[in-house]
Design an enzyme around this catalytic site. Structure first.
Site, short mmCIF file in Angstrom:
data_model
loop_
_atom_site.label_atom_id
_atom_site.label_comp_id
_atom_site.label_asym_id
_atom_site.label_seq_id
_atom_site.Cartn_x
_atom_site.Cartn_y
_atom_site.Cartn_z
N ARG A 78 53.10 62.67 40.29
CA ARG A 78 53.43 62.02 39.03
C ARG A 78 52.99 62.94 37.89
NH1 ARG A 78 50.26 58.17 35.57
NH2 ARG A 78 51.79 57.49 34.02
N HIS A 122 53.74 60.48 27.52
CA HIS A 122 52.31 60.33 27.77
C HIS A 122 51.56 60.76 26.51
CE1 HIS A 122 49.23 60.06 31.23
NE2 HIS A 122 48.53 60.13 30.11
N ASN A 293 47.91 51.17 35.91
CA ASN A 293 46.74 52.05 35.86
C ASN A 293 45.50 51.18 35.77
OD1 ASN A 293 48.61 54.09 35.73
ND2 ASN A 293 48.14 54.71 33.64
#
Length: 440
Positions: A78, A122, A293
């Site tokens: 990932r 991100h 997460n």
């Protein structure tokens, strides 16, 4: 025998990174600046006054790093794409040299038979879009949808999974709520509006990627936690309920129920977001997977000073309580509350003050942490939660945002002066654990 030894044969095992934290190449081949490049220009923003200009030099060392990934025996990797690398200003012309890097990276992963799980965002918004208002500007959601479509058009049949966002809670609350992260704004009302635009951008991107007819599974990655009252007092219980509503449900309810949670809306009051007609329908697009997460729980105390979590299993180098049972509790709670697609644990791991001694890195605390969380994950699966994979954070020690290079999450040690990589004991343990899985 530990529960974690009994995972399904088709379970996906991986490691994870993000672009700004490892790539470096800040000005290479036409890349534009991101908000994190700008944020790092102020040395007061980063605890060790560092930046991401070089980071782990992954931009030049990606072949070596993919070799490390392959050597661990994982199924998948990932990673995230730097938007400003492929579209320097966040709108307008595409940068073919930037796309070329990801093209080569995907080729390398395919050659090693490692599946690619891509995150589009991100936290590293192109600075050109920030100059136009960033995520506070509703138009940024549409620019993100354009970017998502182009990535899906080019790579959507070579990638197994594409996540729109990583942890939009952080983008909104740390970037706009308390100025801890880029772009460094401290304004509660802006943070809440930004959270809405991030969710809107997710929904618009899901639609635009579907239009590209990509074969990749499409979803989003959310950081989540249980919210536990420190005592049985009504104040603590109310505080915990509100914390869960303002963090977990604030992002889950729009995606899965097409609305914001009433408790959180009432608490936000005049700071509640401006929502246009059709926004909630746009956000509530079906997703193929949910990335979760998990690092810690929220321990809610209304006392002054607040009670601190007991930390019976200790704390990580970030000061986060080690609380693996919270992963079981979170997943079971989510499964009861929502009609969920398959779940991937897209990040889980710990920062540890690691050092190389005689060519080796001993990190037994990290091994114990991962073991306990895998047992907690399996316990949730045994209670009916459909979890399809686990990605350990992180492959490499890296630029840990406003902590700079002072915190080491990697299972591979990086000497930032020489860029030498050293497998930690946790990497060797993970490799051997995965090997044993496949011999069952």
């Amino acid at each position: 025998m530990n529960q974690s030894n009994h995972y399904p044969a088709d379970f996906t095992w991986g490691v994870a990174t993000s672009a700004f934290q490892i790539e470096g190449g800040a000005n290479a081949d036409g890349k534009g600046p991101s908000i994190w490049d700008t944020f790092c220009l102020n040395p007061n923003n980063i605890k060790d006054q560092s930046d991401g200009t070089v980071a782990c030099d992954h931009y030049n060392r990606y072949r070596e790093d993919v070799g490390l990934i392959s050597s661990l025996g994982v199924d998948a990797y990932r990673f995230s794409m730097a938007w400003a690398r492929v579209q320097p200003s966040g709108k307008g012309a595409w940068n073919e040299a930037g796309f070329g890097f990801y093209d080569r990276l995907l080729d390398e992963l395919a050659a090693k038979d490692v599946k690619a799980h891509l995150t589009l965002y991100h936290w590293d918004l192109p600075q050109g879009l920030q100059d136009d208002g960033g995520w506070l500007n509703r138009d940024t959601a549409h620019r993100f949808a354009d970017y998502a479509h182009e990535v899906a058009r080019r790579f959507g049949n070579r990638i197994d999974a594409i996540a729109t966002h990583n942890e939009p809670w952080c983008s909104a609350n740390l970037g706009y709520g308390n100025a801890q992260f880029a772009p460094g704004v401290a304004d509660a009302r802006q943070a809440i509006q930004v959270s809405h635009h991030l969710l809107l951008s997710h929904g618009l991107a899901m639609t635009s990627m579907r239009a590209a007819a990509a074969s990749a599974q499409l979803g989003i990655v959310l950081n989540q936690w249980t919210a536990d009252p420190a005592t049985d007092s009504e104040l603590d219980r109310t505080m915990a309920e509100l914390e869960y509503a303002r963090s977990v449900q604030w992002f889950m309810d729009p995606i899965f129920k097409g609305r914001y949670p009433e408790l959180a809306l009432r608490a936000h009051g005049a700071n509640a977001p401006v929502v246009h007609d059709g926004d909630m329908a746009a956000i509530a697009q079906p997703i193929d997977f949910l990335g979760v997460n998990y690092y810690f729980r929220s321990f809610c105390s209304a006392e002054t000073p607040p009670r601190t979590p007991p930390g019976k299993l200790g704390f990580t180098d970030m000061g986060w309580e080690i609380y693996p049972q919270g992963l079981t509790e979170l997943l079971v709670k989510l499964n009861a509350e929502y009609m969920l697609p398959p779940i991937y644990i897209t990040e889980n791991g710990m920062a540890n003050p690691d050092a190389v001694t005689d060519g080796k890195v001993s990190d037994p605390a990290r091994i114990a942490y991962v073991r306990m969380h895998l047992d907690a994950l399996k316990a949730a699966m045994e209670q009916g939660v459909d979890v399809r994979g686990y990605f350990l954070w992180s492959l490499l020690d890296n630029f840990e945002w406003n902590s700079g290079y002072a915190k080491r999450f990697g299972i591979v040690h990086v000497d930032y002066a020489t860029q030498e990589r050293t497998l930690k004991d946790s990497a060797i343990w993970y490799r051997d654990f995965l090997s044993a899985q496949r011999q069952r």
